[in-house]
Scaffold this motif. Structure first.
Motif, short mmCIF file in Angstrom:
data_model
loop_
_atom_site.label_atom_id
_atom_site.label_comp_id
_atom_site.label_asym_id
_atom_site.label_seq_id
_atom_site.Cartn_x
_atom_site.Cartn_y
_atom_site.Cartn_z
N PRO A 133 8.02 -2.87 -7.37
CA PRO A 133 8.12 -2.41 -5.98
C PRO A 133 7.33 -3.24 -4.99
O PRO A 133 7.39 -2.99 -3.78
N TYR A 134 6.60 -4.24 -5.48
CA TYR A 134 5.66 -4.94 -4.62
C TYR A 134 6.16 -6.33 -4.21
O TYR A 134 7.06 -6.90 -4.82
N THR A 135 5.53 -6.86 -3.16
CA THR A 135 5.83 -8.21 -2.69
C THR A 135 4.54 -9.00 -2.62
O THR A 135 3.45 -8.46 -2.83
N ALA A 175 0.84 -1.20 0.00
CA ALA A 175 0.00 0.00 0.00
C ALA A 175 0.87 1.25 0.00
O ALA A 175 0.57 2.23 -0.72
N MET A 176 1.94 1.22 0.77
CA MET A 176 2.86 2.37 0.80
C MET A 176 3.50 2.59 -0.56
O MET A 176 3.59 3.72 -1.05
N GLN A 177 3.96 1.50 -1.17
CA GLN A 177 4.61 1.63 -2.47
C GLN A 177 3.61 2.10 -3.53
O GLN A 177 3.95 2.90 -4.41
N ARG A 178 2.41 1.60 -3.45
CA ARG A 178 1.41 1.97 -4.46
C ARG A 178 1.16 3.48 -4.45
O ARG A 178 1.06 4.11 -5.51
N LYS A 230 0.90 7.94 -6.97
CA LYS A 230 0.28 9.20 -6.55
C LYS A 230 1.26 10.35 -6.37
O LYS A 230 0.83 11.46 -6.03
N THR A 231 2.55 10.11 -6.57
CA THR A 231 3.51 11.21 -6.46
C THR A 231 3.99 11.60 -7.84
O THR A 231 3.90 10.82 -8.79
N ARG A 232 4.53 12.80 -7.95
CA ARG A 232 4.86 13.37 -9.27
C ARG A 232 5.82 12.51 -10.07
O ARG A 232 5.60 12.25 -11.26
N LEU A 233 6.88 12.01 -9.43
CA LEU A 233 7.91 11.26 -10.15
C LEU A 233 7.79 9.75 -9.95
O LEU A 233 8.50 8.99 -10.62
N GLY A 234 6.93 9.31 -9.06
CA GLY A 234 6.72 7.87 -8.88
C GLY A 234 7.93 7.12 -8.36
O GLY A 234 8.18 5.99 -8.79
N ILE A 235 8.66 7.73 -7.44
CA ILE A 235 9.87 7.08 -6.90
C ILE A 235 9.46 6.15 -5.75
O ILE A 235 8.85 6.60 -4.77
N PRO A 236 9.74 4.86 -5.85
CA PRO A 236 9.40 3.95 -4.75
C PRO A 236 10.19 4.29 -3.49
O PRO A 236 11.27 4.88 -3.56
N VAL A 237 9.66 3.93 -2.34
CA VAL A 237 10.34 4.20 -1.08
C VAL A 237 11.17 2.99 -0.66
O VAL A 237 10.86 1.85 -1.00
#
Length: 796
Positions: free
Chosen positions: A395-397, A120-123, A128-135
Motif C-alpha cells: 500500500p505504500y509509495t 501515514a494514512m495507509q499505515r 490499526k483497523t480491524r480488517l486492515g483494508i487499505p484506502v
C-alpha cells in the motif's frame, strides 16, 4: 427497468459465504495473495459488518486528512475518526490545493510530503483497523495531477486541438505516474462531455463538440493511464465523466437539465464513453443534470441497463460531488438524503463522493428499504480493484522517488510539446508570423501576457512562479537581444486595474505589439465557493475568473476593458498579433478582422509561454485544429458543425456559419490533397486513400480529416460527420499517402426501431483540412444493409 441479474451473478461467482471466519487476522483467506481476486473479495466481504461495508462506499473530502508541521506530515485526528467510526475506504483530493481547500504553496504538500502523508494514512488503515483494508485516494487529474509541484499540461480543449491521440496517451501516462508516485490511485478524468454550448463554464475540460474526436482522445487517455491493467505500478483507475449529456445544459447553466432524445444519446453522446471504457477506464462518474425528468445519478437505465448489462462495465460508478444529495435538494425527486442514497445505489451508483447520503444506507438496510445484497455488490466492485492494484500487499509509495520523478525534465519536455501542438493559428495576414529573430523591440501587452495562473485552467493547484512560463517569459527567453517592453493594460474583468495609456506607450516604442487577451479560470482567495467547489459568480464575489466550473456566461464577448485595449493598440498603427488564452471560444470577430495574426492557445499549461514563443518565432510550425466551432455571436447557438439536416439559412443580421468551424487551423506551411481512391473491401467496409503534399518550403503538420454524409437514411442525419483523422508531419515538398478504413459501424445509424444498422444507400465521402474545407469528395454505394450490435466496438 433496473436489472439485478449481473449483481447477483457477481456475488455468486465469488462464492460469497456469509458465515463468520475466525477472528484471527492470520486465518483470513483474503490475506493470501495466491488466491484469485474473486476469492479474496468474497472472503473479505464475509467478515465485514454492514457498517464496514458501507464505509467502503464513502468518499469524503480528503485535504483535511493530514497535518503538516514544517517538513513533518502525518494523518490527522479527523482521518482517524473517519476510519474508526465510519470505516471510510476512499478519500477524494487529499493532495488538492487551491483557494477552496485553503491549501497554498506554504500549507500544502510537496510531492515528497504528499507521498509521506499517503503512507501515514495507509499505515493507520492497514495496521490499526480491524480488517486492515487499505484506502483508495482519488485525485483530480484532468490535465495533470491537481497538486503542488506537478506537471501541468494543456486543458482538455487544448489537448483536443492537437488531434493527436498518441500524444494524449503519453500525457495521461505521465499524469498517472505522478498520481501513483505520490500515493494516489484514482485519477478523475478525462472529461468526455460533448461541448455544444460554449456559454457553459466547463468547456475547457472537454475534448470539444465531436463524438469521434472525443472518443479517440478519451480512449487514448485511458490507455495512457494503464489500459485498466492495475498490475502496472503506475497504472491508475481512470474516472471518465460526466455520465451523461452534461455539456449541453439549458441556457448554458452548469448542471441544468439536458434536452436530448434517446436516439441522440445512442448515436452521439454514449459512443465516446463506450470507447473509453473499452480502452480501460475502470470508473465512471455520474452527472449533475437530469434527462427527461430523471437525474443522471439515479438513472438505472443509464447506470445499470446500459453501462453494466449492455457494455459489461466491471469497474465502479462514483457520484459527482454532492450529486446524490442533489437528487433530494436540487431535483426534488427524493424526500430525504436517505431516500436519495437508496435511489442512487439501486440505480447503479457504487461510491458516494461527499459521503452523506450513503452514510444513511446503514439505516436504510435496517429499515428494509434497500437490501444488503445491493450494498455487497457495490462493495465488491471497490474491493476487487484494491486487490487488483496490489494494495493489500504493497500500500505504500517511496517519497524519495516522488521527489525525484514528479515534474521531471522529461515530463516538462512533454508538457511543452503538448502545448506546441495545441496552439491553433487562426489568421496570418501577409505572413506576419513567424517573427525574425533579429527583431529589435517587442511590446508584450494584455491581461494574459504575464499572469501565470491564468494559463493553467481550472482544476490546477498553485504552482511556484518559476514553474510557469508566461508569454512574456517565453518571448524574453526566445529573443534575449531584443528590447521587450511589458504593459498589462487591463485585467480580464476588473476595469479598476486598467492603464491603457501605458500599453499604448509600450506599443508606440516597439516594432510589433503582441496582445494577449481572453479569459481566466484562476481561482483566488476572495472568490466564494459552494460545497461542490463550483465558484459563485455574483457582485460580492468579483474576481478575474470568467470561466471554470460555475462561471457560465450569457455572452461570449471579451470582458472588462479588453476590447478598449485592443482598439487602442490597433490605433497606434503598429503590427498587432492577438493571442487568446481562454477556456471557451470567446468572440473573435474584431480580432479576425483587425489583427495581423491571431492565435488561440486555450489554457496551454505550465510550459505554455515557451510553446507560444516557439510558434511566434518559427521554432515550431503550428498545426493545431479547432475541436469546437467559434461562433460569431450567442444568437447563433447552437453552432456545432454536425447539426442534423436541413442546414438552415442565414439570419437577417449575420451568416449561419461560425466564424471558425470545427477542424479549422492554419500553418506556416501549405498543403495539397489529391488522388482520392475508394475501394470496397467486402465485410471490412471501404478502403479510402489519398495523398497529402506539403507544397511549401517549411516542414509542417497537417491534420487530414475524413467526413461522411449519409445521403438518404431512415432517420435524420448530420450535415456531415467526422469519421477518421490523422495528424501527419510532412517535410517541405514531401508527399504522403493517407489510408483510412470505413467499417460498417462508421456508416451505421440508429434506425427507427432503435437498432444499429448500416443501411444500403449512397454516402458522400469528403476529405480535407477542416469541416468547411473539403478538398476531395466521392460517393460510394452500400449495396446491402447490415445489422450491428447497438453497442458495437469501434473495430466492428
Amino acid at each position: 427497468m433496473l436489472k439485478n441479474t449481473r449483481n447477483m451473478l457477481l456475488l455468486a461467482g465469488m462464492g460469497l459465504c456469509l458465515t463468520l471466519s475466525p477472528t484471527s487476522a492470520q486465518t483470513f483467506k483474503y490475506k493470501n495473495a495466491k488466491l484469485s481476486t474473486a476469492e479474496r473479495t468474497a472472503d473479505l466481504l464475509s467478515h465485514m459488518t454492514l457498517e464496514e461495508k458501507v464505509g467502503q462506499l464513502l468518499c469524503p473530502l480528503g485535504w483535511e486528512m493530514y497535518t503538516k508541521d514544517g517538513n513533518k506530515v502525518t494523518y490527522s485526528q479527523k482521518y482517524k475518526e473517519l476510519l474508526d467510526k465510519q470505516h471510510v475506504g476512499m478519500f477524494w483530493a487529499v493532495f488538492r490545493a487551491d483557494p477552496w481547500t485553503k491549501k497554498t504553496l506554504e500549507t500544502g504538500l510537496t510531492p515528497e510530503l504528499a507521498a509521506e502523508a499517503a503512507n501515514a494514512m495507509q499505515r493507520y488503515a492497514v495496521e490499526k483497523t480491524r480488517l486492515g483494508i487499505p484506502v483508495f485516494i482519488a485525485e483530480e487529474a484532468p490535465h495533470g495531477h491537481m497538486a503542488i509541484g506537478t506537471t501541468v499540461f494543456p486543458t482538455g480543449i487544448g489537448m483536443a486541438s492537437t488531434w493527436n491521440p498518441l500524444l494524449q496517451r503519453e500525457v495521461s501516462a505521465v499524469s498517472a505516474k505522478e498520481v501513483r508516485l505520490q500515493g494516489g490511485h484514482i485519477g478523475y478524468g478525462p472529461v468526455l462531455d460533448l461541448s455544444r454550448e460554449p456559454r457553459w463554464s466547463r468547456v475547457e475540460e472537454t475534448y470539444g463538440e465531436d463524438p469521434v474526436l472525443s472518443g479517440a482522445m478519451g480512449e487514448a487517455a485511458a490507455h495512457g493511464g494503464g489500459k485498466g491493467d492495475l498490475s502496472n505500478p503506475y497504472a491508475m483507475i481512470s474516472t471518465i465523466k460526466h455520465f451523461i449529456a452534461y455539456g449541453i445544459p439549458e441556457g448554458g447553466h452548469n448542471g441544468n437539465s439536458a434536452i436530448v432524445g434517446p436516439r441522440e444519446l445512442h448515436e452521439t453522446f454514449l459512443p465516446p464513453f463506450l470507447q473509453t471504457v473499452q480502452g480501460g477506464a475502470l470508473s465512471v462518474m455520474t452527472a449533475y443534470n437530469s434527462i427527461d425528468g430523471i437525474p443522471c445519478t439515479s438513472n438505472g437505465y443509464l447506470l445499470t441497463d446500459i453501462l453494466r448489462d449492455d457494455w459489461g462495465f466491471n469497474g465502479f460508478v462514483v457520484s459527482d460531488l454532492g450529486s446524490i444529495d442533489g437528487i433530494h435538494f436540487n431535483h426534488g425527486v427524493a424526500s430525504s438524503l436517505q431516500e436519495a442514497g437508496t435511489m442512487a445505489l439501486d440505480a447503479g451508483v457504487d461510491v458516494d463522493l461527499g459521503a452523506k447520503p450513503f452514510a444513511e444506507l446503514i439505516n436504510a438496510v435496517k429499515a428494509g428499504t434497500i437490501t444488503e445484497t445491493k450494498v455487497d455488490s457495490a462493495v465488491a466492485r471497490v474491493l476487487r480493484l484494491k486487490f487488483d492494484m496490489g494494495l493489500f500487499e504493497n500500500p505504500y509509495t517511496k517519497p524519495s522517488q516522488a521527489k525525484k520523478e514528479v515534474r521531471s525534465a522529461q515530463h516538462l519536455d512533454l508538457s511543452r510539446k503538448a502545448a506546441q501542438e495545441s496552439i491553433v493559428l487562426l489568421e496570418n495576414k501577409n505572413n506576419a508570423l513567424p517573427f525574425s529573430k533579429s527583431i529589435k523591440k517587442i511590446a508584450v501587452i494584455g491581461p494574459n501576457a504575464n499572469t501565470p495562473y491564468n494559463q493553467l485552467g481550472d482544476y490546477t493547484a498553485p504552482q511556484a512562479r518559476e514553474s510557469v512560463s508566461t508569454v512574456l517569459d517565453g518571448i524574453k527567453a526566445k529573443a534575449p537581444n531584443a528590447e521587450v517592453i511589458y504593459a498589462k493594460g487591463t485585467a480580464i474583468r476588473d476595469t479598476a486595474q486598467s492603464d491603457i495609456e501605458a500599453a499604448v506607450a509600450a506599443a508606440m516604442q516597439s516594432d510589433v505589439a503582441i496582445v494577449v487577451v481572453g479569459g481566466s479560470s484562476a481561482r483566488d482567495f476572495e472568490t466564494k465557493y459552494i460545497e461542490t467547489g463550483a465558484a459563485v459568480a455574483d457582485e460580492t464575489s468579483l474576481s478575474d475568473m470568467e470561466s471554470g466550473e460555475g462561471f457560465d456566461r450569457s455572452t461570449l464577448d471579451l470582458m472588462g476593458d479588453q476590447m478598449k485595449l485592443l482598439k487602442a493598440i490597433k490605433a497606434t498603427g503598429k503590427p498587432i498579433i492577438v493571442i487568446y488564452i481562454q477556456g471557451r471560444p470567446l468572440n473573435m470577430n474584431w480580432a479576425q478582422e483587425n489583427a495581423d495574426a491571431l492565435l488561440t492557445a486555450w489554457y496551454p499549461g505550465g510550459e505554455g509561454g515557451n510553446a507560444i514563443a516557439d510558434v511566434l518565432f518559427g521554432d515550431y510550425n503550428p498545426g493545431g485544429k479547432l475541436p469546437i466551432s467559434v461562433p460569431r455571436s450567442v444568437g447563433q447557438l447552437p453552432v456545432y458543425y454536425n447539426r442534423k439536416v436541413p442546414k438552415g439559412h442565414d439570419y437577417i443580421e449575420s451568416s449561419i456559419s461560425p466564424l471558425y468551424s470545427f477542424g479549422y487551423g492554419k500553418s506556416y506551411s501549405t498543403f495539397e490533397y489529391r488522388d482520392l481512391s475508394i475501394k470496397e473491401n467486402g465485410e471490412a467496409g471501404f478502403e479510402v486513400s489519398f495523398e497529402v503534399k506539403n507544397t511549401s518550403k517549411l516542414d509542417g503538420d497537417e491534420v487530414a480529416q475524413l467526413y461522411i454524409r449519409d445521403e438518404f437514411a431512415s432517420t435524420v442525419q448530420p450535415i456531415k460527420q467526422l469519421k477518421k483523422f490523422e495528424r501527419i508531419n510532412l517535410r517541405a515538398g514531401e508527399s504522403k499517402q493517407v489510408k483510412f478504413t470505413l467499417r460498417p459501424i462508421d456508416l451505421s445509424i440508429v434506425n427507427p426501431q432503435m437498432e444499429r444498422e448500416m443501411e444500403a444507400g449512397s454516402f458522400n465521402i469528403m476529405v480535407g483540412g477542416s469541416s468547411d474545407d473539403i478538398k476531395l469528395n466521392q460517393k460510394i454505394e452500400v449495396k446491402q444493409s447490415k445489422m450491428l450490435p447497438l453497442y458495437a466496438k469501434s473495430s466492428d
